[in-house]
Design a protein around this motif. Sequence first.
Motif, PDB file in Angstrom:
ATOM      1  N   GLY A  76       0.817  -1.208   0.000  1.00 44.62           N
ATOM      2  CA  GLY A  76       0.000   0.000   0.000  1.00 44.62           C
ATOM      3  C   GLY A  76       0.848   1.255   0.000  1.00 44.62           C
ATOM      4  O   GLY A  76       2.056   1.215   0.307  1.00 44.62           O
ATOM      5  N   PRO A  77       0.250   2.393  -0.314  1.00 42.62           N
ATOM      6  CA  PRO A  77       1.009   3.645  -0.435  1.00 42.62           C
ATOM      7  C   PRO A  77       1.771   4.040   0.823  1.00 42.62           C
ATOM      8  O   PRO A  77       2.905   4.522   0.752  1.00 42.62           O
ATOM      9  CB  PRO A  77      -0.068   4.673  -0.794  1.00 42.62           C
ATOM     10  N   ARG A  78       1.182   3.842   2.005  1.00 42.06           N
ATOM     11  CA  ARG A  78       1.834   4.303   3.230  1.00 42.06           C
ATOM     12  C   ARG A  78       3.122   3.548   3.530  1.00 42.06           C
ATOM     13  O   ARG A  78       4.017   4.064   4.197  1.00 42.06           O
ATOM     14  CB  ARG A  78       0.876   4.169   4.412  1.00 42.06           C
ATOM     15  N   ARG A  79       3.229   2.320   3.048  1.00 43.82           N
ATOM     16  CA  ARG A  79       4.404   1.492   3.348  1.00 43.82           C
ATOM     17  C   ARG A  79       5.300   1.298   2.124  1.00 43.82           C
ATOM     18  O   ARG A  79       6.190   0.443   2.134  1.00 43.82           O
ATOM     19  CB  ARG A  79       3.949   0.131   3.870  1.00 43.82           C
ATOM     20  N   ALA A  80       5.085   2.080   1.116  1.00 44.95           N
ATOM     21  CA  ALA A  80       5.855   1.906  -0.127  1.00 44.95           C
ATOM     22  C   ALA A  80       7.253   2.478  -0.036  1.00 44.95           C
ATOM     23  O   ALA A  80       8.112   2.160  -0.858  1.00 44.95           O
ATOM     24  CB  ALA A  80       5.111   2.571  -1.282  1.00 44.95           C
ATOM     25  N   GLY A  81       7.501   3.324   0.934  1.00 50.26           N
ATOM     26  CA  GLY A  81       8.779   4.025   1.014  1.00 50.26           C
ATOM     27  C   GLY A  81       8.583   5.493   0.680  1.00 50.26           C
ATOM     28  O   GLY A  81       7.524   5.929   0.220  1.00 50.26           O
ATOM     29  N   ARG A  82       9.610   6.259   0.907  1.00 50.42           N
ATOM     30  CA  ARG A  82       9.508   7.709   0.736  1.00 50.42           C
ATOM     31  C   ARG A  82       9.347   8.081  -0.729  1.00 50.42           C
ATOM     32  O   ARG A  82      10.053   7.557  -1.597  1.00 50.42           O
ATOM     33  CB  ARG A  82      10.753   8.377   1.308  1.00 50.42           C
ATOM     34  N   VAL A  83       8.410   8.994  -1.005  1.00 48.90           N
ATOM     35  CA  VAL A  83       8.239   9.566  -2.338  1.00 48.90           C
ATOM     36  C   VAL A  83       8.112  11.071  -2.192  1.00 48.90           C
ATOM     37  O   VAL A  83       7.733  11.586  -1.137  1.00 48.90           O
ATOM     38  CB  VAL A  83       6.995   9.005  -3.074  1.00 48.90           C
TER      39      VAL A  83
END
Length: 479
Positions: free
Chosen positions: A291-298
């Motif tokens: 999911g987006p929250r755990r994808a890493g920094r963007v």
Amino acid sequence: MRTAYNVETVRAAERELMARLPEGALMQRAAAGLAAACAELLGRVYGSRVVLLVGSGDNGGDALYAGARLARRGAGVTAVLLSAERAHGGGLAALRRAGGSVVGVAGAEGVIERADLVVDGIVGIGGKGGLRAEAVPLAEAAARARAAVVAVDLPSGVDADTGEVRGAAVRADLTVTFGTHKPGLLVDPAREYAGSVRLVEIGLELPGGGAELEALQHADVAALLPVPAPESDKYRRGVVGIAAGSARYPGAAVLAVAGALRGGAGAVRYVGPAADAVIARFPETLVSDQGPRRAGRVQAWVVGPGAGDDAGTVGEVLRADVPVLVDADGLRLAEVGAVRGRSAPTLMTPHAGEAAALLGVSREEVEGARLAAVRELAGRYGATVLLKGSTTLVAEAGGGVPVRVNATGTGWLATAGSGDVLSGLTGSLLAAGLSARDAGSVGAYLHGLAGRFAADGAPVGALDVAGAVPGAWRDVVSG
């Protein structure tokens, strides 16, 4: 950069200039530029047949004085007066002295159809609501004729300020406009009626911050493109997250990633159910199934292409404190309050059908009033809006800055997946540090140019467009 000013601003600048010039000098400047453009289009002036369609305003005067100049060079010039008693007296006298002739509306259609050149001076920039009934047969005759049609300042029947066409209008091959571009010359549907546009400088002094529209050129785009510094690494250049695709539409994810990889960011993270398809095509992509929250920094997110009904992912991305581009299904799933409540920039990228659904109007209403539609959407959502189409518009919420307009595209870009490539490309520019307005403007410019390069006059696929972005980028940088 091209700029376009509204009628009120142009009129004020004209009044200020006329107060400093001898009487009639400004019209003579305009007529000289118009005559020169007509002569160039004709190629051979002597012996050519020129018909002037003359209304009662200053545009009619411009046409008459230009016609007099052409008559003195040996052209056979005939003026068709829509209102003889209100025609510009000085221009009419000049045309007659030069040997030109004058006819009324009755029987003029045959004269028009035999012409080599037709000059449209029926209505000026203040005209509203399409041509009046008596002018419609003249415009139709001009359309039937083999003659080239030159519009004076703006094709008669189109709205100078909005680009709307609400009724019959003249279709020109060339529009000769004076002092500055008018919004209607840059925005469809009116732009389609203008043909090629030539700007004739007449000395107007226009306010630097008062433009309604602006159109970036190569040099403007080159100045905005992100350039890695010697010490840059992939993270310093920016990381863009792509939350796109579904079991039904995995290709949307592939195409968005394709655009993003060519958009200037240092890395692309992908989140969604199409990870296998993305990795198979672009192994350099960083994928995640958390999911987006755990994808890493963007530094920016793109959400929506091919997302189906995944409202949860759209909502999660909108809660991120980084710039977000919302496209396609994301536009349908994004709640107004969620967009308006964001502290980080939001860029929405609808086409006309999606914009119509968001505004609760018909697609025809959006396509007929594109400038009004993009401004309304930006205000309603408190976001920057990129309205896709033959002329792409980029508007910020609250106004205060000119709407950006882009026409680098081609009809061949009307192909499945093209918008997904644009979303990825533009999202990458957001991650690289461009503002939402600049990212949308630059993304549209490069995407349109890449579409032209990839198509080269033939059908083209969306991946071909993505592959042509580096060539478009190099073309812009090289000038």
